[in-house]
Scaffold this motif. Structure first.
Motif, PDB file in Angstrom:
ATOM      1  N   TYR A 195       0.835  -1.197   0.000  1.00  0.00           N
ATOM      2  CA  TYR A 195       0.000   0.000   0.000  1.00  0.00           C
ATOM      3  C   TYR A 195       0.874   1.253   0.000  1.00  0.00           C
ATOM      4  N   VAL A 196       1.959   1.233   0.769  1.00  0.00           N
ATOM      5  CA  VAL A 196       2.893   2.358   0.784  1.00  0.00           C
ATOM      6  C   VAL A 196       3.480   2.572  -0.608  1.00  0.00           C
ATOM      7  N   LEU A 197       3.866   1.461  -1.275  1.00  0.00           N
ATOM      8  CA  LEU A 197       4.416   1.568  -2.620  1.00  0.00           C
ATOM      9  C   LEU A 197       3.385   2.127  -3.591  1.00  0.00           C
ATOM     10  N   GLU A 198       2.139   1.676  -3.448  1.00  0.00           N
ATOM     11  CA  GLU A 198       1.072   2.159  -4.338  1.00  0.00           C
ATOM     12  C   GLU A 198       0.863   3.660  -4.194  1.00  0.00           C
ATOM     13  N   LYS A 199       0.741   4.146  -2.966  1.00  0.00           N
ATOM     14  CA  LYS A 199       0.498   5.562  -2.749  1.00  0.00           C
ATOM     15  C   LYS A 199       1.724   6.412  -3.086  1.00  0.00           C
ATOM     16  N   THR A 200       2.907   5.883  -2.859  1.00  0.00           N
ATOM     17  CA  THR A 200       4.111   6.620  -3.229  1.00  0.00           C
ATOM     18  C   THR A 200       4.213   6.770  -4.738  1.00  0.00           C
ATOM     19  N   THR A 201       3.916   5.688  -5.461  1.00  0.00           N
ATOM     20  CA  THR A 201       3.911   5.750  -6.924  1.00  0.00           C
ATOM     21  C   THR A 201       2.874   6.746  -7.420  1.00  0.00           C
ATOM     22  N   ALA A 202       1.693   6.731  -6.796  1.00  0.00           N
ATOM     23  CA  ALA A 202       0.645   7.671  -7.174  1.00  0.00           C
ATOM     24  C   ALA A 202       1.085   9.115  -6.908  1.00  0.00           C
ATOM     25  N   THR A 203       1.845   9.321  -5.840  1.00  0.00           N
ATOM     26  CA  THR A 203       2.333  10.669  -5.522  1.00  0.00           C
ATOM     27  C   THR A 203       3.208  11.218  -6.645  1.00  0.00           C
ATOM     28  N   PHE A 204       4.177  10.435  -7.058  1.00  0.00           N
ATOM     29  CA  PHE A 204       5.065  10.903  -8.126  1.00  0.00           C
ATOM     30  C   PHE A 204       4.345  10.983  -9.465  1.00  0.00           C
ATOM     31  N   GLY A 205       3.381  10.089  -9.700  1.00  0.00           N
ATOM     32  CA  GLY A 205       2.604  10.159 -10.930  1.00  0.00           C
ATOM     33  C   GLY A 205       1.771  11.419 -11.018  1.00  0.00           C
ATOM     34  N   VAL A 206       1.114  11.774  -9.907  1.00  0.00           N
ATOM     35  CA  VAL A 206       0.312  12.988  -9.893  1.00  0.00           C
ATOM     36  C   VAL A 206       1.209  14.218 -10.047  1.00  0.00           C
ATOM     37  N   LEU A 207       2.375  14.215  -9.399  1.00  0.00           N
ATOM     38  CA  LEU A 207       3.314  15.325  -9.557  1.00  0.00           C
ATOM     39  C   LEU A 207       3.731  15.509 -11.013  1.00  0.00           C
ATOM     40  N   CYS A 208       3.948  14.406 -11.712  1.00  0.00           N
ATOM     41  CA  CYS A 208       4.334  14.478 -13.119  1.00  0.00           C
ATOM     42  C   CYS A 208       3.216  15.079 -13.967  1.00  0.00           C
ATOM     43  N   VAL A 209       1.970  14.648 -13.715  1.00  0.00           N
ATOM     44  CA  VAL A 209       0.826  15.200 -14.448  1.00  0.00           C
ATOM     45  C   VAL A 209       0.676  16.695 -14.167  1.00  0.00           C
ATOM     46  N   MET A 210       0.828  17.088 -12.908  1.00  0.00           N
ATOM     47  CA  MET A 210       0.718  18.504 -12.548  1.00  0.00           C
ATOM     48  C   MET A 210       1.814  19.331 -13.226  1.00  0.00           C
ATOM     49  N   MET A 211       3.004  18.751 -13.324  1.00  0.00           N
ATOM     50  CA  MET A 211       4.107  19.466 -13.963  1.00  0.00           C
ATOM     51  C   MET A 211       3.809  19.740 -15.433  1.00  0.00           C
ATOM     52  N   VAL A 212       3.290  18.732 -16.117  1.00  0.00           N
ATOM     53  CA  VAL A 212       2.985  18.886 -17.536  1.00  0.00           C
ATOM     54  C   VAL A 212       1.884  19.918 -17.750  1.00  0.00           C
ATOM     55  N   ILE A 213       0.824  19.853 -16.923  1.00  0.00           N
ATOM     56  CA  ILE A 213      -0.281  20.808 -17.074  1.00  0.00           C
ATOM     57  C   ILE A 213       0.195  22.229 -16.799  1.00  0.00           C
ATOM     58  N   SER A 214       1.001  22.395 -15.755  1.00  0.00           N
ATOM     59  CA  SER A 214       1.512  23.736 -15.431  1.00  0.00           C
ATOM     60  C   SER A 214       2.359  24.299 -16.560  1.00  0.00           C
ATOM     61  N   GLN A 215       3.234  23.453 -17.092  1.00  0.00           N
ATOM     62  CA  GLN A 215       4.124  23.920 -18.151  1.00  0.00           C
ATOM     63  C   GLN A 215       3.360  24.247 -19.428  1.00  0.00           C
ATOM     64  N   ALA A 216       2.340  23.447 -19.744  1.00  0.00           N
ATOM     65  CA  ALA A 216       1.633  23.608 -21.023  1.00  0.00           C
ATOM     66  C   ALA A 216       0.571  24.686 -20.983  1.00  0.00           C
ATOM     67  N   PHE A 217      -0.109  24.870 -19.845  1.00  0.00           N
ATOM     68  CA  PHE A 217      -1.287  25.743 -19.832  1.00  0.00           C
ATOM     69  C   PHE A 217      -1.164  26.951 -18.896  1.00  0.00           C
ATOM     70  N   ILE A 218      -0.447  26.825 -17.809  1.00  0.00           N
ATOM     71  CA  ILE A 218      -0.390  27.921 -16.832  1.00  0.00           C
ATOM     72  C   ILE A 218       0.823  28.818 -17.067  1.00  0.00           C
ATOM     73  N   TYR A 219       1.967  28.229 -17.346  1.00  0.00           N
ATOM     74  CA  TYR A 219       3.195  29.017 -17.509  1.00  0.00           C
ATOM     75  C   TYR A 219       3.088  30.047 -18.641  1.00  0.00           C
ATOM     76  N   PRO A 220       2.496  29.716 -19.781  1.00  0.00           N
ATOM     77  CA  PRO A 220       2.392  30.734 -20.834  1.00  0.00           C
ATOM     78  C   PRO A 220       1.601  31.969 -20.404  1.00  0.00           C
ATOM     79  N   ALA A 221       0.499  31.764 -19.691  1.00  0.00           N
ATOM     80  CA  ALA A 221      -0.300  32.909 -19.239  1.00  0.00           C
ATOM     81  C   ALA A 221       0.466  33.747 -18.215  1.00  0.00           C
ATOM     82  N   VAL A 222       1.187  33.089 -17.310  1.00  0.00           N
ATOM     83  CA  VAL A 222       1.981  33.818 -16.313  1.00  0.00           C
ATOM     84  C   VAL A 222       3.102  34.595 -16.996  1.00  0.00           C
ATOM     85  N   ALA A 223       3.772  33.949 -17.945  1.00  0.00           N
ATOM     86  CA  ALA A 223       4.859  34.620 -18.664  1.00  0.00           C
ATOM     87  C   ALA A 223       4.337  35.837 -19.435  1.00  0.00           C
TER      88      ALA A 223
END
Length: 703
Positions: free
Chosen positions: A496-524
Motif C-alpha cells: 500500500y505504501v508503494l502504491e500511494k508513493t507511486t501515485a504521488t510521483f505520478g500525480v506530480l508528473c501530471v501537474m508538472m505537464v499541465i503547469s508547463q503547457a497551460f499555466i506558464y504561458p499565461a503567467v509569462a
C-alpha cells in the motif's frame, strides 16, 4: 386457609380527553407531557380499537426519564422504544405487568401470561393476570400537545420517582465541557481509498475512473506534442529548472532544522512539569512568543535566500504545519499540567484529612458547634454536601474553570470549601470526615480521568506521555491535534505504501505537464506586460482573457493538489505510522455552503481551528459563538494572504477580503431564498471554486 386478597389498584376515573389508543414519548422532570398519539396499527400491523370501546387506561411507552413525556411533533415513530421489547431493570418492574418482563422478577408463577386477558384479575393459586395497560391520567395545559401526567397507582409513582433519581444520576456522570474540544479519532478510510468498501460500491465509481482516464489521455497528448516540438515531454522545462536549479540542498536542510526545532515544546513542557515554569501564569505567553518567532524566522529565511515561489511556499506551508503541531502539543500538555498540580494539591489535603482525629462529642457540644458556625459562615452547607456525597458521584461543574485552579482560597466550589475547612483545623466528627473524604476523592477521580484522556491503558497518561519518542511520533503523525493516544493498526502494508508513493510521483508528473503547457504561458505573458511597461488600462483589457486561459488548468491543478496531499501523501504517512484514522476529508464536492466546504476539504486543519481557535476563543476570552467564528475566519484569511504575499512578493489583500466574504455568503446560503435548495447551493459552490482561483491569480499577476 383462605388465599390472601390480591392488592387492589386505585380506580381510574372515567375522564377521556383523547381518542388515541396509544401515546408514545419520553419522560421528563417537570410533570409536563408532550405526547404523540399513535392509533394506526398494532405492532404486528393489526388495527387498534378505540380507547372509548374498552378500558379508560392508555398505553404509555416510557423511554428513560420520569414523570412526563417530551416528544417533538416532528419526531419519527421509529425513534421510540417499544415497551414490549426493552430490557427493564428490576427496580422498574410492576407486579403482574407485561409479558416481556423476565419471569424471575414476577411475584407469582403461573400459566403463560400471553394467554391472559387485558385487565388485571386475580386468579386461582394467587396467580394474577397481566395488565395490558399502564394507567395514567392526562390533563390538558394551555400549550398544544402538552399534558400534565399523573398516576394514582403507588407502584407507578414509585417507578417514576426512581426514574427521576436515575436520570439525575446519569446527568451527574456526564463529562463536562472542557477547554479543549474532545476530538473523536476512529478507524476509517478516505473516500477514494481502494481499501474503503464504499469506494467501489459508490454509484459514481465510473465517473472517478473516467476522470483519471481523461487526465492520462490529456497528459499523453501534451507530452507527445512537447516531445515533437522540444524533444522533452515537459517542453521548455522552465518550471522544472526553477524548482531544481537553486538551493535544493539548502531547502532540505532548512526543513530538517524546522523539524528539529519542534522539539522545543517537549523540553519546555518538562520545565512546566517540574514546576520551573507555571503554564497558567506565563508559560502560555512564552510558548506563543516562540511560535511567532519560529514562523517569522521561516518567512525571513525564505526572503533572505531569495528562493523561487516553489521553494518559499513549500517552506512556509511546512512551517505552518509545524507551528500548529507545536501549539497543540504545548497547550494540551500545559492544560494537563494544571490538572496534575490540582490533583496533587487535593491529594495532600486528603492526606491531612485522613490524619485528623475526628471528635466523638455529640453534635451539640461546643467544639462541634464552633465548627458548624465557621463552615456555615463560609458558605459550606454540610447537610447538602452530605446528600451529594451519598450519591454515586458529585455533580460536576458545567465549565472547566476550576480544573486547573490551585488557589482554593478564592475558588467557589464544594471542593474548595472542603479544603478551606480542613485548613482551618476545626474539629469535625466522623460523619463529616467521611463526607469530606468522599468529596475530595470524587474530584481526584475526575481529575485522574482527565489526565488519562484517550489513553485507555494509562501508558500515555500525563505525565507519562512526556517522552521524546512520544513527541517525535506526533511530529510524524498525519494530524495537527495532539491526543494522548490514537487508534492504531496492527501492521504496515508495504504494498500500500508503494502504491500511494507511486501515485504521488505520478500525480506530480501530471501537474508538472499541465503547469508547463497551460499555466506558464499565461503567467509569462503577464510578466512581459509589466516588463515592457504596459499601462494598467491596457493590462485590464487583457485581464478577462488571462482569466479565461487559466480557468480549466487551475481547476485541474487545484483538484490534483488536493488529491496529492490529502489522498496520497497523508495516507502514506498514516500507513507508515500505523495511524488508523484516515478521515482527512469529507465529501466536500457535495457542499452547498462555504462553511460546509471549509469543514470538509481539509479536516486536519479544520479540527485544529475548531479546538485551538474557535473553542479556545469561547472558553478563554469568553467570546460569543459569532465572534469566535469571525476570529477563526480572520486568522484563516490572514494566513492565506500571507501565503499569497510570499508567492507574488507583494501585499494586495485580494484573497484576504475574499476569505472574509465567505461569512456573509454563509449567512445568505442559510436564508429563506437558498435554504433547502441543494442543487442551487452546489452549483453556486462549484462556480465559486471554478472561477475564484483563476480570478484571484489573475488579479495578483496583472495588477
Amino acid at each position: 386457609m383462605a388465599e390472601p386478597a390480591a392488592p387492589q389498584r386505585p380506580p381510574l376515573e372515567s375522564k377521556d380527553t383523547l381518542d388515541a389508543t396509544q401515546l408514545s414519548g419520553t419522560l421528563s422532570h417537570d410533570g409536563i407531557a408532550a405526547l404523540r398519539a399513535d392509533g394506526s396499527a398494532g405492532r404486528n400491523g393489526s388495527p387498534i380499537s378505540s380507547a372509548r370501546e374498552g378500558t379508560e387506561a392508555r398505553d404509555f411507552v416510557p423511554q428513560s426519564q420520569s414523570e412526563a413525556a417530551v416528544l417533538d411533533d416532528d419526531e419519527s415513530d421509529d425513534t421510540i422504544e417499544d415497551y414490549d421489547d426493552i430490557e427493564l431493570d428490576p427496580d422498574t418492574l410492576v407486579a403482574n405487568a407485561r409479558k416481556s418482563m423476565d419471569a424471575a422478577y414476577r411475584p407469582a408463577i403461573g400459566p403463560d401470561p400471553s394467554t391472559s386477558t387485558s385487565q388485571s384479575q386475580p386468579g386461582m393459586n394467587g396467580i394474577h393476570r397481566k395488565r395490558g395497560s399502564i394507567q395514567i391520567r392526562l390533563e390538558k395545559t394551555d400549550r398544544k400537545g402538552r399534558y400534565v401526567l399523573t398516576a394514582d397507582d403507588p407502584e407507578i409513582r414509585e417507578i417514576l420517582r426512581k426514574g427521576v433519581e436515575r436520570e439525575e444520576l446519569e446527568a451527574s456522570n456526564k463529562k463536562p465541557r472542557t477547554r479543549f474540544r474532545d476530538m473523536v479519532f476512529t478507524r476509517q478510510f478516505t473516500t477514494f481509498d481502494r481499501q474503503n468498501p464504499a469506494s467501489s460500491d459508490s454509484p459514481f465509481f465510473g465517473f472517478f475512473t473516467l476522470f483519471w482516464i481523461g487526465l492520462v489521455l490529456m497528459f499523453l497528448q501534451v507530452s507527445l506534442k512537447n516531445w515533437r516540438e522540444y524533444g522533452s515531454i515537459l517542453g521548455d522545462n522552465q518550471i522544472m529548472k526553477m524548482m531544481f536549479s537553486h538551493d535544493v540542498l539548502v531547502l532540505g536542510l532548512t526543513d530538517g532544522v524546522m523539524c528539529a526545532l519542534c522539539f522545543e515544546g517537549y523540553f519546555f513542557q518538562l520545565l512546566v512539569r517540574k514546576g520551573y515554569i507555571n503554564w497558567g501564569k506565563g508559560g502560555w505567553i512564552i510558548q506563543n512568543l516562540w511560535q511567532s518567532a519560529y514562523l517569522g524566522g521561516v518567512v525571513g529565511w525564505a526572503y533572505f535566500r531569495e528562493w523561487p515561489w516553489t521553494h518559499t511556499i513549500f517552506a512556509v506551508l511546512h512551517g505552518l504545519v509545524f507551528v500548529m503541531k507545536q501549539h497543540s502539543y504545548a497547550f494540551y500538555n500545559g492544560y494537563l499540567s494544571g490538572v496534575y498540580r490540582r490533583r496533587a494539591l487535593l491529594e495532600e489535603r486528603l492526606r491531612i484529612l485522613q490524619a485528623m482525629e475526628p471528635v466523638t462529642s455529640p453534635p451539640t457540644s461546643p467544639s462541634t458547634s464552633q465548627y458548624l458556625d465557621r463552615t456555615t459562615s463560609s458558605g459550606l452547607d454540610i447537610s447538602g454536601l452530605a446528600k451529594k456525597a451519598d450519591s454515586t458521584s458529585l455533580k460536576r461543574r458545567p465549565s472547566m474553570g476550576h480544573r486547573t485552579s490551585t488557589n482554593l482560597q478564592i475558588e467557589k466550589s464544594d471542593v474548595a470549601s472542603v479544603a478551606q475547612a480542613i485548613e482551618s483545623g476545626s474539629a469535625i466528627d466522623v460523619d463529616q470526615m467521611h463526607t469530606f473524604e468522599r468529596v475530595i476523592q470524587a474530584e481526584i477521580q475526575d481529575l485522574t480521568r482527565e489526565l488519562q484522556g484517550k489513553s485507555l491503558d494509562g501508558k500515555n497518561a500525563y505525565p507519562k506521555n512526556l517522552r521524546l519518542g512520544n513527541m517525535a511520533e506526533f511530529v510524524c503523525l498525519p494530524t495537527l491535534v495532539y491526543e494522548l493516544d490514537y487508534p492504531r493498526q496492527e501492521k504496515i502494508n508495504w504494498w500500500y505504501v508503494l502504491e500511494k508513493t507511486t501515485a504521488t510521483f505520478g500525480v506530480l508528473c501530471v501537474m508538472m505537464v499541465i503547469s508547463q503547457a497551460f499555466i506558464y504561458p499565461a503567467v509569462a505573458k503577464t510578466v512581459r506586460m509589466k516588463e515592457i511597461g504596459m499601462p494598467i488600462e491596457e493590462r485590464w483589457r487583457e485581464f478577462p482573457f488571462i482569466v479565461s486561459d487559466m480557468l480549466f488548468p487551475l481547476l485541474v491543478e487545484q483538484l490534483l493538489t488536493w488529491y496529492l496531499i490529502w489522498e496520497c501523501i497523508l495516507n502514506v504517512l498514516a500507513e507508515l505510522t500505523k495511524f488508523a484514522d484516515r478521515g482527512f476529508y469529507g465529501d466536500w464536492w457535495n457542499s452547498v455552503t462555504w462553511d460546509q466546504y471549509a469543514r470538509d476539504w481539509n479536516r486536519p486543519v479544520h479540527n485544529f481551528l475548531l479546538r485551538h481557535v474557535y473553542h479556545s476563543s469561547i472558553s478563554t476570552f469568553h467570546l460569543s459563538r459569532n465572534a469566535a467564528t469571525f476570529v477563526t475566519f480572520l486568522l484563516s484569511a490572514l494566513v492565506h494572504e500571507m501565503c499569497m504575499a510570499i508567492m507574488f512578493k507583494k501585499v494586495r489583500g485580494y484573497l484576504f477580503w475574499m476569505q472574509l466574504l465567505q461569512m456573509p455568503l454563509v449567512a445568505f446560503s442559510r436564508s429563506r431564498l437558498l435554504k433547502g435548495r441543494v442543487v442551487l447551493g452546489n452549483v453556486m459552490f462549484w462556480m465559486g471554486l471554478f472561477v475564484g482561483p483563476s480570478f484571484l491569480t489573475s488579479l495578483y499577476l496583472v495588477i
